[in-house]
Design a protein around this motif. Structure first.
Motif, mmCIF file in Angstrom:
data_model
loop_
_atom_site.group_PDB
_atom_site.id
_atom_site.type_symbol
_atom_site.label_atom_id
_atom_site.label_comp_id
_atom_site.label_asym_id
_atom_site.label_seq_id
_atom_site.Cartn_x
_atom_site.Cartn_y
_atom_site.Cartn_z
ATOM 1 N N ASN A 182 99.534 3.369 14.309
ATOM 2 C CA ASN A 182 98.327 4.134 13.441
ATOM 3 C C ASN A 182 98.927 5.308 13.018
ATOM 4 O O ASN A 182 98.117 5.965 12.327
ATOM 5 C CB ASN A 182 97.280 4.227 14.605
ATOM 6 N N PHE A 183 99.891 5.729 13.389
ATOM 7 C CA PHE A 183 100.450 6.801 12.918
ATOM 8 C C PHE A 183 100.635 6.975 11.262
ATOM 9 O O PHE A 183 100.995 6.143 10.754
ATOM 10 C CB PHE A 183 101.913 7.415 13.300
ATOM 11 N N PRO A 184 100.107 8.124 10.880
ATOM 12 C CA PRO A 184 100.254 8.156 9.200
ATOM 13 C C PRO A 184 101.459 8.222 8.713
ATOM 14 O O PRO A 184 102.324 8.994 8.820
ATOM 15 C CB PRO A 184 99.586 9.440 8.855
ATOM 16 N N THR A 185 101.806 6.887 7.648
ATOM 17 C CA THR A 185 103.025 7.060 7.215
ATOM 18 C C THR A 185 103.248 7.913 5.960
ATOM 19 O O THR A 185 104.492 8.240 5.824
ATOM 20 C CB THR A 185 103.037 5.380 6.562
ATOM 21 N N GLU A 186 102.254 8.599 5.673
ATOM 22 C CA GLU A 186 102.490 9.664 4.551
ATOM 23 C C GLU A 186 103.256 10.578 5.187
ATOM 24 O O GLU A 186 104.311 11.294 4.563
ATOM 25 C CB GLU A 186 101.173 10.143 3.859
ATOM 26 N N LEU A 187 103.360 11.093 6.193
ATOM 27 C CA LEU A 187 103.772 12.120 7.203
ATOM 28 C C LEU A 187 105.363 11.726 7.055
ATOM 29 O O LEU A 187 106.164 12.661 6.749
ATOM 30 C CB LEU A 187 103.294 12.465 8.557
ATOM 31 N N GLU A 188 105.896 10.500 7.535
ATOM 32 C CA GLU A 188 106.977 9.929 7.486
ATOM 33 C C GLU A 188 107.577 10.071 6.334
ATOM 34 O O GLU A 188 108.684 10.401 6.061
ATOM 35 C CB GLU A 188 107.170 8.621 8.109
ATOM 36 N N GLU A 189 107.084 9.529 5.147
ATOM 37 C CA GLU A 189 107.511 9.293 3.707
ATOM 38 C C GLU A 189 107.790 11.041 3.343
ATOM 39 O O GLU A 189 108.710 10.937 2.807
ATOM 40 C CB GLU A 189 106.619 8.623 3.107
ATOM 41 N N ALA A 190 106.925 11.783 3.577
ATOM 42 C CA ALA A 190 107.040 13.189 2.903
ATOM 43 C C ALA A 190 108.371 13.714 3.828
ATOM 44 O O ALA A 190 109.244 14.567 3.100
ATOM 45 C CB ALA A 190 105.880 13.874 3.436
ATOM 46 N N ALA A 191 108.447 13.516 4.926
ATOM 47 C CA ALA A 191 109.648 14.025 5.736
ATOM 48 C C ALA A 191 110.894 13.221 5.327
ATOM 49 O O ALA A 191 112.043 14.170 5.073
ATOM 50 C CB ALA A 191 109.321 13.778 7.321
ATOM 51 N N VAL A 303 94.997 7.067 26.134
ATOM 52 C CA VAL A 303 94.928 5.595 26.314
ATOM 53 C C VAL A 303 93.954 4.861 25.037
ATOM 54 O O VAL A 303 94.303 3.910 24.436
ATOM 55 C CB VAL A 303 94.207 5.205 27.442
ATOM 56 N N MET A 304 92.957 5.586 24.444
ATOM 57 C CA MET A 304 92.097 5.273 23.457
ATOM 58 C C MET A 304 92.788 4.994 22.336
ATOM 59 O O MET A 304 92.823 4.065 21.443
ATOM 60 C CB MET A 304 90.862 6.012 23.435
ATOM 61 N N LEU A 305 93.652 5.972 21.724
ATOM 62 C CA LEU A 305 94.180 6.024 20.548
ATOM 63 C C LEU A 305 95.321 4.835 20.710
ATOM 64 O O LEU A 305 95.701 4.383 19.407
ATOM 65 C CB LEU A 305 95.047 7.203 20.236
ATOM 66 N N GLY A 306 96.085 4.701 21.844
ATOM 67 C CA GLY A 306 97.030 3.363 21.941
ATOM 68 C C GLY A 306 96.527 2.336 22.010
ATOM 69 O O GLY A 306 97.153 1.278 22.134
ATOM 70 N N SER A 307 95.254 1.795 22.296
ATOM 71 C CA SER A 307 94.538 0.900 22.603
ATOM 72 C C SER A 307 93.768 0.043 21.404
ATOM 73 O O SER A 307 93.564 -0.995 21.528
ATOM 74 C CB SER A 307 93.632 1.147 23.863
ATOM 75 N N VAL A 308 93.157 1.004 20.535
ATOM 76 C CA VAL A 308 92.797 0.580 19.537
ATOM 77 C C VAL A 308 93.599 0.774 18.066
ATOM 78 O O VAL A 308 93.843 1.825 17.740
ATOM 79 C CB VAL A 308 91.307 1.033 19.266
ATOM 80 N N LYS A 309 93.648 -0.525 17.217
ATOM 81 C CA LYS A 309 94.261 -0.350 16.211
ATOM 82 C C LYS A 309 93.502 -0.405 14.908
ATOM 83 O O LYS A 309 92.305 -1.110 14.572
ATOM 84 C CB LYS A 309 95.263 -1.604 16.040
ATOM 85 N N GLY A 310 93.815 0.744 14.047
ATOM 86 C CA GLY A 310 92.512 0.830 12.873
ATOM 87 C C GLY A 310 92.870 -0.330 11.979
ATOM 88 O O GLY A 310 93.975 -0.789 11.870
#
Length: 310
Positions: A182-191, A303-310
Protein backbone atom coordinates in the motif's frame (compact mmCIF):
# COMPACT_ATOMS: atom_id res chain seq x y z
CA UNK A 1 -32.46 29.80 7.95
CA UNK A 2 -34.93 28.90 10.70
CA UNK A 3 -36.57 26.39 8.39
CA UNK A 4 -33.24 24.69 7.68
CA UNK A 5 -32.38 24.43 11.37
CA UNK A 6 -35.76 22.91 12.12
CA UNK A 7 -34.92 20.07 9.70
CA UNK A 8 -31.59 19.33 11.39
CA UNK A 9 -31.48 15.85 13.02
CA UNK A 10 -31.81 15.65 16.80
CA UNK A 11 -28.20 14.66 17.14
CA UNK A 12 -27.17 18.19 16.13
CA UNK A 13 -29.73 20.26 18.02
CA UNK A 14 -28.59 23.89 18.13
CA UNK A 15 -28.54 26.13 21.21
CA UNK A 16 -29.56 29.75 20.99
CA UNK A 17 -25.89 30.64 21.48
CA UNK A 18 -24.81 28.59 18.46
CA UNK A 19 -23.23 25.63 20.37
CA UNK A 20 -24.01 22.09 19.22
CA UNK A 21 -25.79 19.85 21.72
CA UNK A 22 -25.64 16.05 21.74
CA UNK A 23 -28.92 14.21 21.43
CA UNK A 24 -30.31 12.18 24.33
CA UNK A 25 -29.61 8.87 22.59
CA UNK A 26 -25.98 9.83 22.02
CA UNK A 27 -25.56 10.84 25.67
CA UNK A 28 -26.99 7.47 26.73
CA UNK A 29 -24.55 5.74 24.37
CA UNK A 30 -21.61 7.62 25.88
CA UNK A 31 -22.62 6.65 29.41
CA UNK A 32 -23.13 3.00 28.51
CA UNK A 33 -19.87 2.97 26.57
CA UNK A 34 -17.99 4.46 29.52
CA UNK A 35 -19.50 1.93 31.94
CA UNK A 36 -18.71 -1.03 29.68
CA UNK A 37 -15.13 0.08 29.00
CA UNK A 38 -14.56 0.74 32.69
CA UNK A 39 -15.77 -2.78 33.45
CA UNK A 40 -13.48 -4.23 30.81
CA UNK A 41 -10.51 -2.32 32.25
CA UNK A 42 -11.27 -3.57 35.76
CA UNK A 43 -11.59 -7.17 34.57
CA UNK A 44 -8.31 -6.82 32.65
CA UNK A 45 -6.43 -5.26 35.58
CA UNK A 46 -7.69 -7.73 38.19
CA UNK A 47 -5.25 -10.58 37.28
CA UNK A 48 -2.28 -8.20 37.44
CA UNK A 49 -3.31 -6.79 40.81
CA UNK A 50 -3.95 -10.30 42.12
CA UNK A 51 -0.54 -11.36 40.81
CA UNK A 52 1.18 -8.55 42.72
CA UNK A 53 -0.80 -9.32 45.87
CA UNK A 54 0.16 -13.00 45.81
CA UNK A 55 3.82 -12.24 45.17
CA UNK A 56 3.99 -10.33 48.47
CA UNK A 57 1.80 -12.70 50.51
CA UNK A 58 2.71 -15.52 52.87
CA UNK A 59 2.43 -19.23 52.13
CA UNK A 60 -0.40 -19.84 54.56
CA UNK A 61 -2.60 -17.02 53.24
CA UNK A 62 -2.11 -18.11 49.62
CA UNK A 63 -2.88 -21.75 50.43
CA UNK A 64 -6.01 -20.70 52.34
CA UNK A 65 -7.24 -18.67 49.38
CA UNK A 66 -7.35 -15.42 51.36
CA UNK A 67 -5.32 -13.36 48.88
CA UNK A 68 -7.37 -11.30 46.47
CA UNK A 69 -6.37 -7.68 45.77
CA UNK A 70 -4.42 -6.96 48.95
CA UNK A 71 -1.33 -8.88 50.17
CA UNK A 72 -1.97 -11.00 53.26
CA UNK A 73 0.85 -11.84 55.62
CA UNK A 74 3.26 -9.51 53.85
CA UNK A 75 6.39 -11.43 52.92
CA UNK A 76 9.33 -10.77 50.62
CA UNK A 77 11.17 -14.07 51.10
CA UNK A 78 10.80 -15.12 47.48
CA UNK A 79 11.90 -11.74 46.11
CA UNK A 80 14.96 -11.85 48.36
CA UNK A 81 15.79 -15.40 47.25
CA UNK A 82 15.56 -14.43 43.58
CA UNK A 83 17.03 -10.92 43.56
CA UNK A 84 20.05 -11.75 45.75
CA UNK A 85 21.12 -14.56 43.45
CA UNK A 86 23.91 -13.45 41.11
CA UNK A 87 22.84 -16.06 38.56
CA UNK A 88 19.46 -14.35 38.28
CA UNK A 89 21.08 -11.11 37.12
CA UNK A 90 23.38 -12.99 34.75
CA UNK A 91 20.41 -14.73 33.16
CA UNK A 92 18.44 -11.49 33.12
CA UNK A 93 21.27 -9.84 31.20
CA UNK A 94 21.24 -12.78 28.78
CA UNK A 95 17.52 -12.26 28.17
CA UNK A 96 18.07 -8.59 27.37
CA UNK A 97 20.91 -9.47 24.97
CA UNK A 98 18.92 -12.24 23.28
CA UNK A 99 15.88 -10.02 22.93
CA UNK A 100 17.75 -7.04 21.49
CA UNK A 101 19.95 -9.04 19.11
CA UNK A 102 17.14 -11.37 18.09
CA UNK A 103 14.73 -8.51 17.44
CA UNK A 104 17.28 -6.65 15.31
CA UNK A 105 17.99 -9.78 13.25
CA UNK A 106 14.30 -10.58 12.90
CA UNK A 107 13.38 -7.05 11.84
CA UNK A 108 16.22 -6.92 9.31
CA UNK A 109 15.16 -10.21 7.71
CA UNK A 110 11.42 -9.57 7.87
CA UNK A 111 11.49 -5.99 6.54
CA UNK A 112 13.82 -6.72 3.61
CA UNK A 113 12.02 -9.94 2.66
CA UNK A 114 8.60 -8.28 2.94
CA UNK A 115 9.67 -5.28 0.85
CA UNK A 116 11.15 -7.49 -1.84
CA UNK A 117 8.05 -9.70 -2.28
CA UNK A 118 5.76 -6.66 -2.15
CA UNK A 119 7.26 -5.36 -5.42
CA UNK A 120 5.27 -6.70 -8.37
CA UNK A 121 8.27 -6.32 -10.69
CA UNK A 122 10.32 -8.87 -8.70
CA UNK A 123 11.13 -11.92 -10.83
CA UNK A 124 10.03 -15.11 -9.11
CA UNK A 125 7.85 -13.17 -6.65
CA UNK A 126 5.20 -15.89 -6.53
CA UNK A 127 7.85 -18.52 -5.83
CA UNK A 128 9.31 -16.62 -2.86
CA UNK A 129 5.86 -15.94 -1.42
CA UNK A 130 5.00 -19.63 -1.83
CA UNK A 131 8.14 -20.72 0.03
CA UNK A 132 7.25 -18.44 2.94
CA UNK A 133 3.62 -19.58 3.13
CA UNK A 134 4.67 -23.25 2.81
CA UNK A 135 6.65 -23.03 6.05
CA UNK A 136 3.52 -21.90 7.91
CA UNK A 137 2.02 -25.38 7.43
CA UNK A 138 5.01 -27.69 7.17
CA UNK A 139 8.32 -27.86 9.04
CA UNK A 140 11.12 -30.32 9.52
CA UNK A 141 10.12 -31.35 13.04
CA UNK A 142 11.90 -31.11 16.37
CA UNK A 143 14.61 -33.73 15.84
CA UNK A 144 15.76 -32.56 12.38
CA UNK A 145 15.81 -28.97 13.65
CA UNK A 146 17.88 -30.02 16.64
CA UNK A 147 20.37 -31.89 14.44
CA UNK A 148 20.61 -28.90 12.10
CA UNK A 149 21.19 -26.33 14.85
CA UNK A 150 23.26 -28.34 17.31
CA UNK A 151 25.33 -30.60 15.05
CA UNK A 152 25.41 -29.21 11.52
CA UNK A 153 25.65 -25.51 12.43
CA UNK A 154 27.44 -26.14 15.74
CA UNK A 155 25.36 -23.60 17.65
CA UNK A 156 24.77 -25.65 20.80
CA UNK A 157 25.46 -23.52 23.90
CA UNK A 158 25.48 -20.43 21.69
CA UNK A 159 23.34 -17.32 21.54
CA UNK A 160 22.66 -17.97 17.86
CA UNK A 161 20.74 -21.15 18.70
CA UNK A 162 18.25 -18.96 20.56
CA UNK A 163 17.88 -15.98 18.22
CA UNK A 164 18.28 -17.37 14.69
CA UNK A 165 15.72 -20.24 14.50
CA UNK A 166 12.92 -17.83 15.45
CA UNK A 167 14.20 -14.92 13.37
CA UNK A 168 11.36 -14.97 10.84
CA UNK A 169 7.65 -15.07 11.63
CA UNK A 170 5.61 -15.66 8.48
CA UNK A 171 2.59 -13.92 10.01
CA UNK A 172 4.66 -10.79 10.63
CA UNK A 173 6.14 -11.11 7.15
CA UNK A 174 2.74 -11.16 5.46
CA UNK A 175 1.44 -8.24 7.53
CA UNK A 176 4.49 -6.15 6.62
CA UNK A 177 4.22 -7.22 2.98
CA UNK A 178 0.63 -5.95 2.84
CA UNK A 179 1.75 -2.66 4.37
CA UNK A 180 4.50 -2.18 1.79
CA UNK A 181 2.08 -3.02 -1.04
CA UNK A 182 0.00 0.00 0.00
CA UNK A 183 3.05 2.27 0.06
CA UNK A 184 2.77 5.14 -2.50
CA UNK A 185 4.83 4.14 -5.52
CA UNK A 186 5.09 7.80 -6.56
CA UNK A 187 7.49 8.45 -3.69
CA UNK A 188 9.74 5.60 -4.76
CA UNK A 189 9.69 6.71 -8.38
CA UNK A 190 10.57 10.27 -7.40
CA UNK A 191 13.46 9.03 -5.23
CA UNK A 192 14.71 6.86 -8.09
CA UNK A 193 14.67 9.83 -10.45
CA UNK A 194 16.73 11.74 -7.88
CA UNK A 195 19.39 9.05 -8.12
CA UNK A 196 18.68 6.73 -5.18
CA UNK A 197 19.30 3.03 -5.62
CA UNK A 198 16.86 0.35 -4.48
CA UNK A 199 18.66 0.15 -1.13
CA UNK A 200 18.61 3.91 -0.83
CA UNK A 201 14.88 4.07 -1.50
CA UNK A 202 14.25 1.37 1.08
CA UNK A 203 16.51 2.84 3.75
CA UNK A 204 15.86 6.56 3.26
CA UNK A 205 12.25 6.67 2.04
CA UNK A 206 10.33 3.51 2.91
CA UNK A 207 11.59 2.72 6.41
CA UNK A 208 11.25 6.26 7.85
CA UNK A 209 7.62 6.36 6.65
CA UNK A 210 6.82 2.92 8.06
CA UNK A 211 7.22 3.60 11.78
CA UNK A 212 3.79 2.23 12.67
CA UNK A 213 4.25 -1.25 11.23
CA UNK A 214 7.92 -1.39 12.28
CA UNK A 215 7.06 -0.57 15.90
CA UNK A 216 4.27 -3.15 15.88
CA UNK A 217 6.46 -5.92 14.50
CA UNK A 218 9.28 -4.96 16.89
CA UNK A 219 6.89 -5.38 19.81
CA UNK A 220 5.71 -8.76 18.50
CA UNK A 221 9.25 -10.08 18.12
CA UNK A 222 10.51 -8.62 21.41
CA UNK A 223 7.65 -10.11 23.43
CA UNK A 224 8.13 -13.50 21.78
CA UNK A 225 11.88 -13.56 22.46
CA UNK A 226 11.50 -12.25 26.01
CA UNK A 227 8.97 -14.95 26.94
CA UNK A 228 10.67 -17.77 25.04
CA UNK A 229 12.19 -20.56 27.12
CA UNK A 230 11.86 -23.84 25.20
CA UNK A 231 14.47 -23.03 22.55
CA UNK A 232 17.03 -22.12 25.20
CA UNK A 233 16.03 -25.14 27.30
CA UNK A 234 16.63 -27.34 24.25
CA UNK A 235 19.96 -26.01 23.03
CA UNK A 236 21.69 -24.61 26.13
CA UNK A 237 23.37 -26.62 28.89
CA UNK A 238 25.56 -23.87 30.38
CA UNK A 239 23.64 -22.16 33.21
CA UNK A 240 25.50 -18.92 32.60
CA UNK A 241 23.89 -18.75 29.14
CA UNK A 242 20.31 -19.37 30.28
CA UNK A 243 17.71 -16.64 29.76
CA UNK A 244 15.78 -15.58 32.84
CA UNK A 245 12.74 -17.63 31.80
CA UNK A 246 14.74 -20.87 32.08
CA UNK A 247 16.21 -19.72 35.39
CA UNK A 248 12.78 -19.05 36.79
CA UNK A 249 11.43 -22.32 35.41
CA UNK A 250 14.21 -24.20 37.21
CA UNK A 251 13.56 -22.21 40.38
CA UNK A 252 9.88 -23.22 40.32
CA UNK A 253 10.85 -26.88 39.90
CA UNK A 254 13.38 -26.70 42.72
CA UNK A 255 10.97 -24.91 45.07
CA UNK A 256 8.20 -27.41 44.34
CA UNK A 257 10.55 -30.30 45.06
CA UNK A 258 11.71 -28.71 48.31
CA UNK A 259 8.12 -28.23 49.42
CA UNK A 260 7.35 -31.90 48.81
CA UNK A 261 10.42 -32.96 50.77
CA UNK A 262 9.72 -30.75 53.78
CA UNK A 263 6.15 -31.97 53.93
CA UNK A 264 4.66 -28.50 54.33
CA UNK A 265 6.88 -27.34 57.21
CA UNK A 266 7.15 -23.60 57.77
CA UNK A 267 10.47 -23.06 56.03
CA UNK A 268 11.66 -20.53 53.49
CA UNK A 269 11.51 -23.27 50.84
CA UNK A 270 7.80 -23.71 51.48
CA UNK A 271 7.23 -19.96 51.28
CA UNK A 272 9.09 -19.81 47.98
CA UNK A 273 7.13 -22.76 46.66
CA UNK A 274 3.83 -21.10 47.52
CA UNK A 275 4.19 -17.83 45.64
CA UNK A 276 7.07 -18.52 43.27
CA UNK A 277 4.74 -18.53 40.26
CA UNK A 278 3.42 -15.07 41.09
CA UNK A 279 6.90 -13.65 41.69
CA UNK A 280 8.34 -15.16 38.52
CA UNK A 281 5.46 -13.97 36.35
CA UNK A 282 5.72 -10.48 37.82
CA UNK A 283 9.46 -10.26 37.21
CA UNK A 284 9.03 -11.60 33.68
CA UNK A 285 6.20 -9.38 32.44
CA UNK A 286 7.27 -6.16 34.16
CA UNK A 287 9.82 -5.03 31.51
CA UNK A 288 7.35 -5.67 28.67
CA UNK A 289 4.62 -3.76 30.51
CA UNK A 290 7.04 -0.83 30.88
CA UNK A 291 7.94 -0.97 27.17
CA UNK A 292 4.42 -1.24 25.79
CA UNK A 293 3.22 2.35 26.53
CA UNK A 294 6.01 3.75 24.35
CA UNK A 295 4.89 1.63 21.36
CA UNK A 296 1.15 1.61 22.01
CA UNK A 297 0.43 4.62 19.81
CA UNK A 298 1.86 2.74 16.81
CA UNK A 299 0.27 -0.60 17.68
CA UNK A 300 -3.28 -0.29 16.32
CA UNK A 301 -2.39 1.75 13.25
CA UNK A 302 0.45 -0.63 12.38
CA UNK A 303 -1.73 -3.73 12.48
CA UNK A 304 -4.62 -2.10 10.62
CA UNK A 305 -2.47 -0.61 7.88
CA UNK A 306 -0.70 -3.91 7.36
CA UNK A 307 -3.84 -6.03 7.41
CA UNK A 308 -6.04 -4.16 4.91
CA UNK A 309 -5.08 -3.81 1.29
CA UNK A 310 -6.39 -0.81 -0.54
Amino acid sequence: MVTELSKTPDILAVHSGGAIKDSRSYRVFRVVNAVVLTGVCLVTLYPFVNLIAKSFSSEGQIAAGNVNLIPRGFNTTTFQAVLTDSMFWTNYKNTVVYTVVGTLIAMAITSTYAYAISRTQLKGRTFFIGIAVFTMFFNGGLIPNYILVANFLGWRNSMWAVVVPTALSIFNLLVMKSFFENFPTELEEAATIDGLTTYGVFGRIVLPLSKAVLATMTLFYAVGLWNSWFTAFLYLDDKSLFPVTVYLRNLIAAATGSQEITGGAGTDAVQIGANIQSVTMLLTVLPIICLYPFLQKYFVSGVMLGSVKG
